[in-house]
Motif scaffolding. Structure first.
Motif, short mmCIF file in Angstrom:
data_model
loop_
_atom_site.label_atom_id
_atom_site.label_comp_id
_atom_site.label_asym_id
_atom_site.label_seq_id
_atom_site.Cartn_x
_atom_site.Cartn_y
_atom_site.Cartn_z
N UNK A 57 0.84 -1.19 0.00
CA UNK A 57 0.00 0.00 0.00
C UNK A 57 0.87 1.25 0.00
N UNK A 58 0.63 2.11 -0.98
CA UNK A 58 1.32 3.40 -1.07
C UNK A 58 0.39 4.45 -0.48
N UNK A 59 0.83 5.08 0.60
CA UNK A 59 -0.02 6.04 1.30
C UNK A 59 0.84 7.13 1.92
N UNK A 60 0.18 8.17 2.43
CA UNK A 60 0.90 9.23 3.10
C UNK A 60 1.67 8.65 4.28
N UNK A 61 2.93 9.06 4.40
CA UNK A 61 3.77 8.51 5.46
C UNK A 61 4.69 7.41 4.99
N UNK A 62 4.48 6.93 3.74
CA UNK A 62 5.37 5.92 3.20
C UNK A 62 4.66 4.61 2.92
N UNK A 63 5.18 3.82 1.99
CA UNK A 63 4.55 2.55 1.61
C UNK A 63 4.70 1.50 2.70
N UNK A 64 3.65 0.69 2.84
CA UNK A 64 3.61 -0.36 3.85
C UNK A 64 3.16 -1.67 3.22
N UNK A 65 3.58 -2.75 3.83
CA UNK A 65 3.05 -4.07 3.49
C UNK A 65 2.09 -4.47 4.60
N UNK A 66 0.85 -4.74 4.21
CA UNK A 66 -0.18 -5.17 5.16
C UNK A 66 -0.34 -6.68 5.04
N UNK A 125 6.55 9.23 -5.80
CA UNK A 125 6.07 9.47 -7.16
C UNK A 125 4.58 9.12 -7.27
N UNK A 126 4.21 8.01 -6.68
CA UNK A 126 2.81 7.59 -6.75
C UNK A 126 1.90 8.57 -6.02
N UNK A 127 2.30 9.00 -4.85
CA UNK A 127 1.45 9.90 -4.08
C UNK A 127 1.33 11.28 -4.73
N UNK A 133 -4.54 4.45 -13.91
CA UNK A 133 -3.76 3.57 -14.78
C UNK A 133 -2.27 3.91 -14.71
N UNK A 134 -1.95 5.18 -14.62
CA UNK A 134 -0.54 5.60 -14.55
C UNK A 134 0.08 5.15 -13.23
N UNK A 135 -0.64 5.31 -12.14
CA UNK A 135 -0.10 4.91 -10.84
C UNK A 135 0.09 3.39 -10.78
#
Length: 257
Positions: A57-66, A125-127, A133-135
């Protein structure tokens, strides 16, 4: 609306959700990319009966694996924001994890621990983007450059999960093992290593998702008949199981309360 999202009418009113399918090469591991955007005046709790899937998951605060969330997943949304997620096929995150997927269950860890520091720059970059489609393409390009060797056991386990989640009438692990043609012990071992939860949890979650879907249909549910259809001993058993996870009885949930 994706199966498992609770109170879908409220969800749609507050959240824009889009999905993007993976390429054939990535589809060996990835089920889909999902993109959520929201703008809310006050706090909104998004509630989900999760699948037995790991997400990047790419989110505010940095990407995480859930890892797989065994209880009800609740995410509070406030203000304006977005999240891009990579939903891996059940069992198919094991080649990335480098260890049993059960180590991630009910946890979220910095994605850099799994994918290296480059994933942090990708997250920025993603955020900064907007178009789904681009993300998704950015995330897929990153993953394709890091695909592990195919694991035939992961693909086999993914098929097992698909088969038993399509059978909400399955209620015992030995029944599932017979359907899949393996021993009970083998099934439990494979699920601990590759899925992160037990076969019993997967079967129970499939029944609860089906009960929620029937309630949302708005056709007037005969709960006693549904309990029988889903393999519960009686209606009271269904009500207890649903209430313990969702927080309200199924009839009350059907009223949107």
């Amino acid at each position: 609306m994706a199966r498992g999202v609770l109170y879908p009418a409220r969800h749609v009113a507050a959240v824009e959700t889009r999905r993007h399918d993976p390429s054939p090469e990535a589809a060996r591991f990835v089920e889909l990319y999902w993109h959520v955007r929201w703008r809310v005046d006050g706090p909104h709790d998004s509630k989900v009966l999760s699948y037995p899937s790991v997400h990047l998951v790419f989110e505010a605060g940095g990407p995480l694996v859930y890892g797989v969330v065994r209880d009800l997943f609740v995410r509070r949304l406030e203000g304006e924001g977005q999240v891009l997620g990579v939903k891996f096929r059940p069992g198919c995150f094991r080649p990335f994890a480098g260890g049993p997927v059960s180590d991630l269950t009910d946890r979220r860890v910095p994605a850099a621990e799994v994918f290296g520091p480059e994933v942090t720059a990708l997250g920025e970059r993603i955020m900064a983007g907007r178009e789904t489609a681009r993300l998704a393409a950015l995330a897929e390009e990153f993953l394709l450059a890091r695909l592990p060797e195919p694991d035939p056991v992961a693909a086999e386990v993914a098929g097992m999960v698909e088969r038993i989640t399509a059978r909400p009438d399955l209620v015992r692990v030995d029944q599932a093992a017979d359907v899949l043609g393996v021993s009970t012990r083998t099934l439990q071992r494979l699920f601990a290593e590759y899925v992160g939860v037990t076969p019993k949890w997967v079967m129970r979650r499939a029944r609860l998702q089906e009960a929620a879907a029937r309630a949302e249909a708005g056709d007037g549910v005969d709960w006693a008949d549904l309990a029988v259809d889903l393999g519960y001993f009686d209606q009271a058993h269904l009500v207890r199981d649903f209430t313990a996870t969702v927080g309200v009885p199924p009839a009350r949930y059907a009223r949107g309360v």
